[in-house]
Design a protein around this motif. Structure first.
Motif, PDB file in Angstrom:
ATOM      1  N   PHE A 237      36.485  11.356   5.396  1.00 17.81           N
ATOM      2  CA  PHE A 237      36.701  11.892   3.799  1.00 17.81           C
ATOM      3  C   PHE A 237      35.377  12.667   3.460  1.00 17.81           C
ATOM      4  N   GLY A 238      35.442  13.554   2.738  1.00 16.83           N
ATOM      5  CA  GLY A 238      34.511  14.492   2.328  1.00 16.83           C
ATOM      6  C   GLY A 238      33.743  13.857   1.258  1.00 16.83           C
ATOM      7  N   GLN A 239      32.666  14.420   0.767  1.00 14.37           N
ATOM      8  CA  GLN A 239      31.593  13.880   0.036  1.00 14.37           C
ATOM      9  C   GLN A 239      31.201  14.865  -1.266  1.00 14.37           C
ATOM     10  N   ALA A 240      31.666  14.489  -2.402  1.00 10.30           N
ATOM     11  CA  ALA A 240      31.088  15.217  -3.465  1.00 10.30           C
ATOM     12  C   ALA A 240      31.848  16.450  -3.684  1.00 10.30           C
ATOM     13  N   SER A 241      32.181  17.321  -2.684  1.00  8.11           N
ATOM     14  CA  SER A 241      32.926  18.624  -2.870  1.00  8.11           C
ATOM     15  C   SER A 241      33.836  18.504  -1.989  1.00  8.11           C
ATOM     16  N   ASP A 242      34.760  19.702  -2.105  1.00  8.49           N
ATOM     17  CA  ASP A 242      35.848  19.588  -1.159  1.00  8.49           C
ATOM     18  C   ASP A 242      35.456  20.174   0.287  1.00  8.49           C
ATOM     19  N   MET A 243      35.222  19.398   1.262  1.00  9.41           N
ATOM     20  CA  MET A 243      34.894  19.933   2.473  1.00  9.41           C
ATOM     21  C   MET A 243      35.794  20.335   3.390  1.00  9.41           C
ATOM     22  N   ILE A 244      37.135  20.611   3.019  1.00  9.42           N
ATOM     23  CA  ILE A 244      38.044  20.975   4.090  1.00  9.42           C
ATOM     24  C   ILE A 244      37.709  22.018   4.927  1.00  9.42           C
ATOM     25  N   LYS A 245      36.902  22.974   4.863  1.00  7.73           N
ATOM     26  CA  LYS A 245      36.597  23.915   5.894  1.00  7.73           C
ATOM     27  C   LYS A 245      36.001  23.340   6.958  1.00  7.73           C
ATOM     28  N   PHE A 246      35.197  22.247   6.740  1.00  2.07           N
ATOM     29  CA  PHE A 246      34.460  21.725   7.694  1.00  2.07           C
ATOM     30  C   PHE A 246      35.516  20.936   8.729  1.00  2.07           C
ATOM     31  N   GLY A 247      36.448  20.652   8.150  1.00  2.00           N
ATOM     32  CA  GLY A 247      37.322  19.649   8.856  1.00  2.00           C
ATOM     33  C   GLY A 247      38.954  19.837   8.387  1.00  2.00           C
ATOM     34  N   PRO A 248      39.363  21.181   9.024  1.00  2.00           N
ATOM     35  CA  PRO A 248      40.834  21.479   8.334  1.00  2.00           C
ATOM     36  C   PRO A 248      41.899  20.514   8.828  1.00  2.00           C
ATOM     37  N   GLU A 249      41.562  19.633  10.069  1.00  2.00           N
ATOM     38  CA  GLU A 249      42.684  18.885  10.582  1.00  2.00           C
ATOM     39  C   GLU A 249      41.829  17.482  10.490  1.00  2.00           C
ATOM     40  N   THR A 250      40.867  17.299   9.723  1.00  3.34           N
ATOM     41  CA  THR A 250      40.112  15.895   9.572  1.00  3.34           C
ATOM     42  C   THR A 250      40.166  15.434   8.266  1.00  3.34           C
ATOM     43  N   GLN A 251      39.729  16.334   7.185  1.00  8.34           N
ATOM     44  CA  GLN A 251      39.629  15.631   5.866  1.00  8.34           C
ATOM     45  C   GLN A 251      40.805  15.205   5.241  1.00  8.34           C
ATOM     46  N   LEU A 252      40.760  13.864   5.030  1.00  5.07           N
ATOM     47  CA  LEU A 252      42.004  13.186   4.375  1.00  5.07           C
ATOM     48  C   LEU A 252      41.856  13.471   2.922  1.00  5.07           C
ATOM     49  N   THR A 253      41.025  13.564   2.025  1.00  7.79           N
ATOM     50  CA  THR A 253      40.745  13.879   0.915  1.00  7.79           C
ATOM     51  C   THR A 253      39.162  13.812   0.686  1.00  7.79           C
ATOM     52  N   SER A 254      38.712  14.131  -0.553  1.00  3.42           N
ATOM     53  CA  SER A 254      37.199  14.193  -0.872  1.00  3.42           C
ATOM     54  C   SER A 254      37.151  13.900  -2.218  1.00  3.42           C
ATOM     55  N   ILE A 255      36.169  12.960  -2.744  1.00  2.00           N
ATOM     56  CA  ILE A 255      35.857  13.102  -4.092  1.00  2.00           C
ATOM     57  C   ILE A 255      35.242  14.306  -4.736  1.00  2.00           C
ATOM     58  N   VAL A 256      35.568  15.112  -5.548  1.00  2.00           N
ATOM     59  CA  VAL A 256      35.033  16.227  -6.074  1.00  2.00           C
ATOM     60  C   VAL A 256      34.467  16.007  -7.597  1.00  2.00           C
ATOM     61  N   ASP A 257      33.000  16.217  -7.556  1.00  2.00           N
ATOM     62  CA  ASP A 257      32.256  15.753  -8.808  1.00  2.00           C
ATOM     63  C   ASP A 257      32.444  16.979  -9.549  1.00  2.00           C
ATOM     64  N   ASN A 258      32.955  16.866 -10.946  1.00  2.00           N
ATOM     65  CA  ASN A 258      33.352  17.907 -11.646  1.00  2.00           C
ATOM     66  C   ASN A 258      32.486  17.972 -13.039  1.00  2.00           C
ATOM     67  N   TRP A 259      31.304  18.297 -12.689  1.00  6.13           N
ATOM     68  CA  TRP A 259      30.431  18.435 -13.765  1.00  6.13           C
ATOM     69  C   TRP A 259      30.372  19.229 -14.913  1.00  6.13           C
ATOM     70  N   GLY A 260      31.072  20.434 -14.718  1.00  2.62           N
ATOM     71  CA  GLY A 260      30.964  21.660 -15.297  1.00  2.62           C
ATOM     72  C   GLY A 260      31.115  21.528 -16.935  1.00  2.62           C
ATOM     73  N   PRO A 261      32.367  20.749 -17.145  1.00  2.00           N
ATOM     74  CA  PRO A 261      32.805  20.595 -18.643  1.00  2.00           C
ATOM     75  C   PRO A 261      31.598  19.659 -19.312  1.00  2.00           C
ATOM     76  N   TYR A 262      31.157  18.884 -18.729  1.00  2.00           N
ATOM     77  CA  TYR A 262      30.280  17.523 -19.257  1.00  2.00           C
ATOM     78  C   TYR A 262      28.765  18.706 -19.522  1.00  2.00           C
ATOM     79  N   TYR A 263      28.484  19.651 -18.519  1.00  2.00           N
ATOM     80  CA  TYR A 263      27.390  20.396 -18.966  1.00  2.00           C
ATOM     81  C   TYR A 263      27.303  21.117 -19.833  1.00  2.00           C
ATOM     82  N   ILE A 264      28.658  21.987 -20.107  1.00  3.98           N
ATOM     83  CA  ILE A 264      28.942  22.917 -21.193  1.00  3.98           C
ATOM     84  C   ILE A 264      28.969  22.201 -22.573  1.00  3.98           C
ATOM     85  N   GLU A 265      29.462  20.738 -22.591  1.00  2.00           N
ATOM     86  CA  GLU A 265      29.697  20.125 -23.844  1.00  2.00           C
ATOM     87  C   GLU A 265      28.159  19.772 -24.385  1.00  2.00           C
TER      88      GLU A 265
END
Lengths: 360, 306
Positions: A237-265
């Motif tokens: 599993f990736g961490q914090a961002s989508d790491m699929i590039k580093f494991g195209p046949e490895t990554q099952l999913t990844s938690i993606v931290d989506n801070w943008g909307p909060y920062y804007i608000e």
């Protein structure tokens, strides 16, 4: 984006802090926003996502804001100095994006009552200090479900950074998710005692694979564990961002931290004067926790993962719901009882089944 | 692959960059120069090696680029400290800071790109030999280079005339100068060698250890290499022992954690440092021998009187 290296400072730990400033102030009303990062924005993990949030804010708010960030700032005395530097430089809103900056943020905030501070993942607030946190553990629960479905060995490896509540929550939620599928599922934990050390993270991943785990999940910030998992042909599993590039046949999913909307608000709130100190703890429902596409798994597992995610988003499923026992066998939550946020945010114990002794 | 093999291979990978960088610094310090810029030269090697390998598709060209980058970077240090006789400690620290910053800038466009891995060798029959085949005949080329380098450095320092001259410069530059030894030229060569080694160690990081480029990926390994040189009392074989001990304890503690033996992880993480220091101090406790091996002109600027 114009990136300018403006200064270098020797850190006590011989780390390096570099300051990069973007844009030039034209109007006096422009809100200056500062960010303190624990790692380099190019880590493709934790800091990368915060930086994405910063860029999103720049894009959306345009001329209204001017952002500055300090990267690779060690937690401790250096953090205090760096935060103060941003405050002195005229930043009116400062985001400190690591748990370990908590006390430093509070300290500096007392000296600068007119500056608003936002501390990520901590629990101490003040008149001008807000705390924002993400329910990463919701994503970890989904990962646990997937891990238990996908692992042939019935053992997953978990690379932790530091034994703080944020990480312990993750391990527990992962375990509970896995147990919901396979009650005998095991998790092996290795603490790297670092947020970012690609070599050590790779070593930890190798050690876990050598000890027979066939799924790796990490709560450290580099993509090295994903790379090791790819080499050893297991899943991760990736961490914090989508790491699929580093494991195209490895990554099952990844938690993606989506801070943008909060920062804007929050920047908008400072601009229109409505900013108030608060303590928010948001997750899938609010869109702070996003899951990268479910890949490299059969359709039934994908379906189960999506269902679990949907249930968590709707609030139907809360990962920390009784009956639950602590690792030592004592009762934690009665049937149907859910853990309150205070307990979750200060979690310093394992749930039953975790095969590790929690360092204190 | 057995567990034994797997663990030994992981240890070798962890120890190799420390060994190579420390051997380079050993030569530098034996010539009487203290270069604290190892971390900076290493990271420059890592980024250059990655970039060259990525652009050409050849890990070997990456290796060459890393060695050249490390050497070129060390030349800056050499010019400042040897020609301009600046303070070596301050200049070395500046080199580290500059290296970390410059590598981040150079590497910005390479972040997140898939790396080129330097493949391990494979010899039909030998590599498949049980238990030791992979360890002896199945590692990456930089591992073999590091062992050859240890042998070469030990031989050079103690068995050749040039080595003797180098040591004499490090022990007493004034006397060496009086005897007609070209102190500055020898020190330049030593500094260049140290830079090349640090660059090679960096290439190992970005081409073998973790084949990718991320800022600050050396994570303090240059400093560990520097410490190894001192604790090994400037002896090449002790550096090898120290590097492998450090690697072994690092990997060992990770395995111990995965087994869940319940020792606090903070203590476990400190263990490699503690163990290496204690062991190297113990084997170096012979005061007389340590004194003989310490380059007495270390860190002192040399300005030839005309």
């Amino acid at each position: 984006m114009k990136k300018m290296i403006m200064g270098l400072a020797v850190a006590a730990t011989l780390g390096v802090t570099s300051i990069a400033a973007t844009g030039i102030a034209f109007a006096a009303e422009k809100l200056k926003v500062g960010f303190i990062y624990i790692g380099p924005p190019g880590d493709f993990g934790w800091t990368y996502q915060h930086d994405q949030g910063r860029k999103e804010m720049e894009k959306v708010l345009g001329d209204q804001v001017e952002t500055t960030f300090l990267e690779s700032v060690p937690e401790g005395a250096d953090a205090e100095r760096s935060i103060e530097r941003l405050a002195r430089a005229g930043n009116k809103l400062i985001f400190t994006t690591s748990f370990g900056y908590m006390d430093s943020t509070i300290k500096v905030a007392q000296k600068f009552p007119n500056v608003k501070f936002e501390h990520a993942t901590g629990y101490k607030t003040a008149e001008n200090v807000s705390v924002y946190n993400s329910r990463f553990y919701e994503g970890r629960y989904v990962q646990g479900v997937i891990a238990a479905k996908m692992s042939k060995a019935g053992v997953a490896g978990y690379i932790g950074s530091f034994p703080i509540p944020e990480v312990v929550q993750g391990i527990n939620a992962f375990m509970l998710g896995a147990q919901s599928v396979n009650p005998d599922f095991k998790v092996k934990v290795i603490w790297a005692n670092s947020w970012f050390d690609p070599g050590k993270e790779a070593d930890a991943a190798k050690a876990l694979v050598d000890q027979g785990v066939d799924i790796i999940t990490q709560h450290t910030d580099s993509t090295a564990p994903m790379q090791v998992a790819s080499e050893r042909k297991i899943k991760a599993f990736g961490q914090a961002s989508d790491m699929i590039k580093f494991g195209p046949e490895t990554q099952l999913t990844s938690i993606v931290d989506n801070w943008g909307p909060y920062y804007i608000e929050r920047a908008k709130a400072v601009i229109d004067g409505s900013w108030k100190s608060h303590n928010v703890f948001e997750g899938m429902k609010e869109g702070l926790v996003v899951m990268a596409p479910y890949t490299n798994m059969p359709d039934d597992v994908k379906k189960l993962a999506e269902e679990t995610q949907a249930k968590i988003t709707s609030g139907e499923l809360k990962p920390f719901t009784g009956p639950l026992k602590k690792q030592d066998g004592s009762e934690w939550l009665k049937a149907g009882e859910t853990a309150d946020d205070k307990t979750i945010l200060s979690m310093n114990f394992y749930v039953a089944g975790v095969d590790d002794k929690l360092p204190n | 692959m057995t567990m034994f093999e797997a663990i030994v291979l992981t240890i070798a990978t962890a120890a190799t960059p420390l060994l190579i960088a420390a051997l380079g610094e050993l030569i530098v310090e034996r010539s009487g120069v203290l270069n604290l810029g190892v971390e900076g030269m290493m990271i420059m090697g890592a980024v250059s090696g990655f970039a060259a390998a990525q652009m050409t598709g050849s890990a070997w060209l990456g290796l060459v680029a890393a060695v050249l980058a490390g050497a070129a970077f060390s030349l800056l240090f050499g010019f400042l400290t040897l020609t301009l006789a600046t303070n070596q400690v301050a200049t070395g620290l500046a080199l580290t800071l500059l290296g970390l910053g410059a590598s981040a800038m150079i590497g910005e466009s390479f972040v997140g790109l898939p790396g080129v891995r330097m493949e391990s060798i494979y010899i039909q029959g030998l590599t498949d030999f049980p238990y030791i085949g992979k360890i002896l005949f199945g590692q990456d080329p930089i591992f073999y280079l590091s062992i050859l380098l240890t042998i070469g450095v030990a031989w050079f320092l103690f068995k050749t005339r040039a080595g003797l001259t180098l040591r004499s410069v490090g022990d007493n530059h004034a006397s060496a100068h009086a005897l007609g030894v070209p102190v500055i030229r020898i020190r330049y060569l030593a500094v260049l060698f140290g830079g090349a080694c640090a660059g090679l160690a960096g290439a190992q990081l970005s081409l073998v250890y973790v084949p990718q480029w991320v800022e600050n990926m050396s994570s303090g390994r240059g400093w560990i290499a520097l410490a190894l040189v001192v604790f090994a009392s400037w002896r090449p074989w002790r550096i090898l022992a120290g590097a492998y001990l450090f690697g072994a304890v690092t990997i060992g503690q990770l395995h111990a954690q995965a087994l869940g033996i319940g020792v606090p992880s903070q203590l476990m993480s400190a263990l490699p440092y503690l163990a290496t220091i204690i062991v190297l101090v113990l084997i170096s406790r012979n005061k007389r021998l340590t004194l003989i091996n310490t380059p007495t002109s270390l860190g002192k600027a040399f300005v030839p009187d005309r």
